[in-house]
Design a protein around this motif. Structure first.
Motif, PDB file in Angstrom:
ATOM      1  N   ASP A  10       0.882  -1.108  -0.029  1.00 44.32           N
ATOM      2  CA  ASP A  10       0.025   0.027  -0.023  1.00 44.32           C
ATOM      3  C   ASP A  10       0.938   1.290   0.032  1.00 44.32           C
ATOM      4  O   ASP A  10       1.854   1.454   0.586  1.00 44.32           O
ATOM      5  CB  ASP A  10      -0.938   0.041   1.381  1.00 44.32           C
ATOM      6  CG  ASP A  10      -0.097   0.027   2.530  1.00 44.32           C
ATOM      7  OD1 ASP A  10      -0.276   1.022   3.313  1.00 44.32           O
ATOM      8  OD2 ASP A  10       0.715  -0.986   2.950  1.00 44.32           O
ATOM      9  N   GLY A  11       0.472   2.222  -0.636  1.00 47.84           N
ATOM     10  CA  GLY A  11       0.870   3.502  -0.568  1.00 47.84           C
ATOM     11  C   GLY A  11       2.491   3.922  -1.075  1.00 47.84           C
ATOM     12  O   GLY A  11       2.763   5.032  -0.786  1.00 47.84           O
ATOM     13  N   ILE A  12       2.919   2.995  -1.937  1.00 45.89           N
ATOM     14  CA  ILE A  12       4.168   3.347  -2.448  1.00 45.89           C
ATOM     15  C   ILE A  12       4.284   3.286  -4.052  1.00 45.89           C
ATOM     16  O   ILE A  12       5.058   3.734  -4.761  1.00 45.89           O
ATOM     17  CB  ILE A  12       5.379   2.191  -2.283  1.00 45.89           C
ATOM     18  CG1 ILE A  12       4.967   0.626  -2.541  1.00 45.89           C
ATOM     19  CG2 ILE A  12       5.401   2.274  -0.458  1.00 45.89           C
ATOM     20  CD1 ILE A  12       6.040  -0.401  -2.049  1.00 45.89           C
ATOM     21  N   GLY A  15      -0.616   0.934  -6.789  1.00 49.37           N
ATOM     22  CA  GLY A  15      -1.143  -0.122  -6.524  1.00 49.37           C
ATOM     23  C   GLY A  15      -1.999  -0.163  -5.203  1.00 49.37           C
ATOM     24  O   GLY A  15      -2.658   1.074  -5.136  1.00 49.37           O
ATOM     25  N   ALA A  16      -2.239  -1.103  -4.455  1.00 49.96           N
ATOM     26  CA  ALA A  16      -3.062  -0.870  -3.446  1.00 49.96           C
ATOM     27  C   ALA A  16      -2.828   0.451  -2.562  1.00 49.96           C
ATOM     28  O   ALA A  16      -1.880   0.919  -2.140  1.00 49.96           O
ATOM     29  CB  ALA A  16      -2.993  -1.806  -2.225  1.00 49.96           C
ATOM     30  N   LYS A  17      -3.964   1.269  -2.195  1.00 49.38           N
ATOM     31  CA  LYS A  17      -4.054   2.357  -1.571  1.00 49.38           C
ATOM     32  C   LYS A  17      -3.957   2.549   0.017  1.00 49.38           C
ATOM     33  O   LYS A  17      -3.362   3.333   0.664  1.00 49.38           O
ATOM     34  CB  LYS A  17      -5.428   3.205  -1.901  1.00 49.38           C
ATOM     35  CG  LYS A  17      -5.404   3.337  -3.464  1.00 49.38           C
ATOM     36  CD  LYS A  17      -4.252   4.014  -4.014  1.00 49.38           C
ATOM     37  CE  LYS A  17      -4.587   4.335  -5.652  1.00 49.38           C
ATOM     38  NZ  LYS A  17      -3.181   4.875  -6.252  1.00 49.38           N
ATOM     39  N   THR A  18      -4.411   1.393   0.425  1.00 52.48           N
ATOM     40  CA  THR A  18      -4.633   1.428   1.867  1.00 52.48           C
ATOM     41  C   THR A  18      -4.036   0.004   2.395  1.00 52.48           C
ATOM     42  O   THR A  18      -3.989  -1.190   1.702  1.00 52.48           O
ATOM     43  CB  THR A  18      -5.769   1.375   2.606  1.00 52.48           C
ATOM     44  OG1 THR A  18      -6.876   0.487   1.976  1.00 52.48           O
ATOM     45  CG2 THR A  18      -6.553   2.789   1.897  1.00 52.48           C
ATOM     46  N   PHE A  19      -3.662  -0.347   3.677  1.00 52.70           N
ATOM     47  CA  PHE A  19      -3.308  -1.512   4.280  1.00 52.70           C
ATOM     48  C   PHE A  19      -4.441  -2.431   4.141  1.00 52.70           C
ATOM     49  O   PHE A  19      -4.041  -3.701   3.879  1.00 52.70           O
ATOM     50  CB  PHE A  19      -2.669  -1.150   5.682  1.00 52.70           C
ATOM     51  CG  PHE A  19      -2.409  -2.416   6.562  1.00 52.70           C
ATOM     52  CD1 PHE A  19      -0.971  -3.235   6.076  1.00 52.70           C
ATOM     53  CD2 PHE A  19      -2.925  -3.140   7.487  1.00 52.70           C
ATOM     54  CE1 PHE A  19      -0.668  -4.260   6.498  1.00 52.70           C
ATOM     55  CE2 PHE A  19      -2.586  -4.214   7.990  1.00 52.70           C
ATOM     56  CZ  PHE A  19      -1.089  -5.096   7.590  1.00 52.70           C
ATOM     57  N   GLU A  20      -5.495  -1.894   4.585  1.00 52.07           N
ATOM     58  CA  GLU A  20      -6.542  -2.997   4.251  1.00 52.07           C
ATOM     59  C   GLU A  20      -6.771  -3.610   3.074  1.00 52.07           C
ATOM     60  O   GLU A  20      -7.198  -4.822   2.686  1.00 52.07           O
ATOM     61  CB  GLU A  20      -7.994  -2.235   4.859  1.00 52.07           C
ATOM     62  CG  GLU A  20      -7.901  -1.975   6.338  1.00 52.07           C
ATOM     63  CD  GLU A  20      -7.000  -0.842   6.593  1.00 52.07           C
ATOM     64  OE1 GLU A  20      -6.760  -0.481   7.777  1.00 52.07           O
ATOM     65  OE2 GLU A  20      -6.565   0.021   6.040  1.00 52.07           O
ATOM     66  N   VAL A  23      -4.542  -6.326   2.446  1.00 51.47           N
ATOM     67  CA  VAL A  23      -4.668  -7.693   3.160  1.00 51.47           C
ATOM     68  C   VAL A  23      -6.147  -8.101   2.128  1.00 51.47           C
ATOM     69  O   VAL A  23      -5.879  -9.596   2.140  1.00 51.47           O
ATOM     70  CB  VAL A  23      -5.274  -7.145   4.551  1.00 51.47           C
ATOM     71  CG1 VAL A  23      -6.179  -8.573   5.151  1.00 51.47           C
ATOM     72  CG2 VAL A  23      -4.100  -6.725   5.314  1.00 51.47           C
ATOM     73  N   GLU A  24      -6.859  -7.550   1.874  1.00 46.83           N
ATOM     74  CA  GLU A  24      -7.935  -8.166   1.034  1.00 46.83           C
ATOM     75  C   GLU A  24      -7.502  -8.564  -0.390  1.00 46.83           C
ATOM     76  O   GLU A  24      -7.849  -9.659  -0.677  1.00 46.83           O
ATOM     77  CB  GLU A  24      -9.126  -7.026   0.607  1.00 46.83           C
ATOM     78  CG  GLU A  24     -10.338  -7.394  -0.034  1.00 46.83           C
ATOM     79  CD  GLU A  24     -11.053  -8.612   0.603  1.00 46.83           C
ATOM     80  OE1 GLU A  24     -11.748  -9.169  -0.047  1.00 46.83           O
ATOM     81  OE2 GLU A  24     -10.838  -8.546   1.946  1.00 46.83           O
ATOM     82  N   MET A  25      -6.297  -7.737  -0.971  1.00 40.83           N
ATOM     83  CA  MET A  25      -5.880  -8.472  -2.172  1.00 40.83           C
ATOM     84  C   MET A  25      -5.261  -9.855  -1.673  1.00 40.83           C
ATOM     85  O   MET A  25      -5.351 -10.691  -2.941  1.00 40.83           O
ATOM     86  CB  MET A  25      -4.847  -7.452  -2.766  1.00 40.83           C
ATOM     87  CG  MET A  25      -5.545  -6.136  -3.387  1.00 40.83           C
ATOM     88  SD  MET A  25      -4.207  -5.084  -3.969  1.00 40.83           S
ATOM     89  CE  MET A  25      -3.303  -6.032  -5.195  1.00 40.83           C
ATOM     90  N   ALA A  26      -4.630  -9.958  -0.665  1.00 38.33           N
ATOM     91  CA  ALA A  26      -3.956 -11.365  -0.392  1.00 38.33           C
ATOM     92  C   ALA A  26      -5.083 -12.216  -0.245  1.00 38.33           C
ATOM     93  O   ALA A  26      -4.941 -13.404  -0.575  1.00 38.33           O
ATOM     94  CB  ALA A  26      -3.161 -10.904   0.848  1.00 38.33           C
ATOM     95  N   ARG A  27      -6.098 -11.766   0.387  1.00 39.36           N
ATOM     96  CA  ARG A  27      -7.201 -12.799   0.572  1.00 39.36           C
ATOM     97  C   ARG A  27      -7.820 -13.378  -0.586  1.00 39.36           C
ATOM     98  O   ARG A  27      -8.143 -14.363  -0.856  1.00 39.36           O
ATOM     99  CB  ARG A  27      -8.275 -12.194   1.587  1.00 39.36           C
ATOM    100  CG  ARG A  27      -9.486 -13.036   1.840  1.00 39.36           C
ATOM    101  CD  ARG A  27     -10.493 -12.436   2.889  1.00 39.36           C
ATOM    102  NE  ARG A  27     -10.228 -11.539   3.781  1.00 39.36           N
ATOM    103  CZ  ARG A  27      -9.978 -11.746   4.806  1.00 39.36           C
ATOM    104  NH1 ARG A  27     -10.120 -13.178   5.343  1.00 39.36           N
ATOM    105  NH2 ARG A  27      -9.545 -11.130   5.926  1.00 39.36           N
ATOM    106  N   LEU A  28      -7.855 -12.334  -1.602  1.00 38.82           N
ATOM    107  CA  LEU A  28      -8.499 -12.772  -2.953  1.00 38.82           C
ATOM    108  C   LEU A  28      -7.550 -13.694  -3.606  1.00 38.82           C
ATOM    109  O   LEU A  28      -8.141 -14.704  -4.210  1.00 38.82           O
ATOM    110  CB  LEU A  28      -8.686 -11.420  -3.614  1.00 38.82           C
ATOM    111  CG  LEU A  28      -9.783 -10.649  -3.497  1.00 38.82           C
ATOM    112  CD1 LEU A  28      -9.744  -9.089  -4.101  1.00 38.82           C
ATOM    113  CD2 LEU A  28     -11.200 -11.206  -3.388  1.00 38.82           C
ATOM    114  N   GLU A  64       0.118  -9.531   9.642  1.00 36.66           N
ATOM    115  CA  GLU A  64      -1.466  -9.427   9.459  1.00 36.66           C
ATOM    116  C   GLU A  64      -1.895 -10.688   8.667  1.00 36.66           C
ATOM    117  O   GLU A  64      -3.014 -11.171   9.298  1.00 36.66           O
ATOM    118  CB  GLU A  64      -1.776  -8.215   8.899  1.00 36.66           C
ATOM    119  CG  GLU A  64      -3.335  -7.935   8.946  1.00 36.66           C
ATOM    120  CD  GLU A  64      -4.195  -7.982  10.093  1.00 36.66           C
ATOM    121  OE1 GLU A  64      -5.362  -8.111  10.358  1.00 36.66           O
ATOM    122  OE2 GLU A  64      -3.160  -7.847  11.410  1.00 36.66           O
ATOM    123  N   LEU A  65      -1.318 -11.254   7.747  1.00 35.79           N
ATOM    124  CA  LEU A  65      -2.019 -12.419   7.039  1.00 35.79           C
ATOM    125  C   LEU A  65      -1.961 -13.522   8.097  1.00 35.79           C
ATOM    126  O   LEU A  65      -2.700 -14.548   7.969  1.00 35.79           O
ATOM    127  CB  LEU A  65      -0.972 -12.621   5.875  1.00 35.79           C
ATOM    128  CG  LEU A  65      -1.162 -11.685   4.682  1.00 35.79           C
ATOM    129  CD1 LEU A  65      -0.360 -11.900   3.360  1.00 35.79           C
ATOM    130  CD2 LEU A  65      -2.697 -11.157   4.399  1.00 35.79           C
TER     131      LEU A  65
END
Length: 239
Positions: A10-12, A15-20, A23-28, A64-65
């Motif tokens: 996230d945030g670099i 790509g992903a905008k937030t930490f959440e 996590v959701e991308m990893a879940r998917l 977190e994962l």
């Protein structure tokens, strides 16, 4: 399955905008059957994330994962843009970007979007001389490769690999990218498949991509591509 190209952190970059969302991308990804993700933020003139920042984000995400029981392992990589030969050599010498594996056997080497870099063959040969195989991401999305496939097949002949994006084979990047991606498959010019996922909409979908590979080129090509991808993370020894 292994995803060798994903903008999960996230945030670099874009790509992903937030930490959440990470996590959701990893879940998917887990639900799609992916068990290992190489996080590959852009490394170019617009985005040059420091290695320590990237490693910190991966460590936080992995914790977190693990806490949530999402059985996906994340390791660092970079999508290195070939701004110029000098650009690549300088940052390689300073150890600014990540290869796809700890042994530096593979690197994701992206073309500029404005046009084919005349330095490409020189840089590909240079990496090969270092014992590194450059992997060309999403060649099917670049008009110059579609218009002149020999630019790409010349790189393959030198020893470079390709990475076609699942979304392209599904028609989500336009009909031209889909057609060229399938042409590459039919001519055995696809070494790896990846998601190039950026968020939960442009999401991890590797299984759909492999379904198209099986339909277009047969189950034996699925196995060959999986073997190539497995070889990239066969020796992961991050410290």
């Amino acid at each position: 399955m292994i995803d060798i190209h994903c903008h999960l952190l996230d945030g670099i970059d874009d790509g992903a905008k937030t930490f959440e969302e990470s996590v959701e991308m990893a879940r998917l990804a887990y639900e799609d059957g992916i068990r290992h993700i190489i996080a590959t933020p852009h490394f170019c003139s617009s985005f040059m994330t420091e290695r320590t920042v990237q490693l910190h984000k991966i460590a936080r995400l992995q914790r977190e994962l693990d806490r949530q029981g999402i059985a996906v392992t994340v390791s660092p990589g970079s999508e290195v843009r070939l701004e110029s030969a000098a650009y690549v050599y300088e940052h390689a010498d300073r150890n600014h970007f990540f290869y796809l594996d700890a042994a530096r056997r593979f690197v994701l080497l992206e073309q500029r979007w404005c046009g084919y870099s005349e330095d490409t063959e020189q840089v590909v040969k240079w990496f090969l001389e270092q014992g590194t195989t450059p992997i060309i991401p999403h060649p099917e999305r670049h008009p110059f490769f579609r218009d002149n496939a020999q630019l790409l097949t010349n790189l393959i002949a030198l020893g470079a690999w390709t990475q076609v994006t699942a979304d392209s084979l599904l028609g989500k990047n336009g009909t031209e990218a889909e057609a060229f991606g399938r042409w590459l498959l039919k001519h055995d010019h696809v070494h790896t498949l990846a998601t190039d996922a950026h968020n939960t909409v442009r999401r991890p979908n590797l299984s759909d991509g492999f379904r198209v590979v099986a339909e277009t080129a047969g189950e034996h090509r699925v196995q060959q591509i999986l073997e190539c991808m497995n070889s990239i993370v066969a020796v992961q020894n991050r410290s």
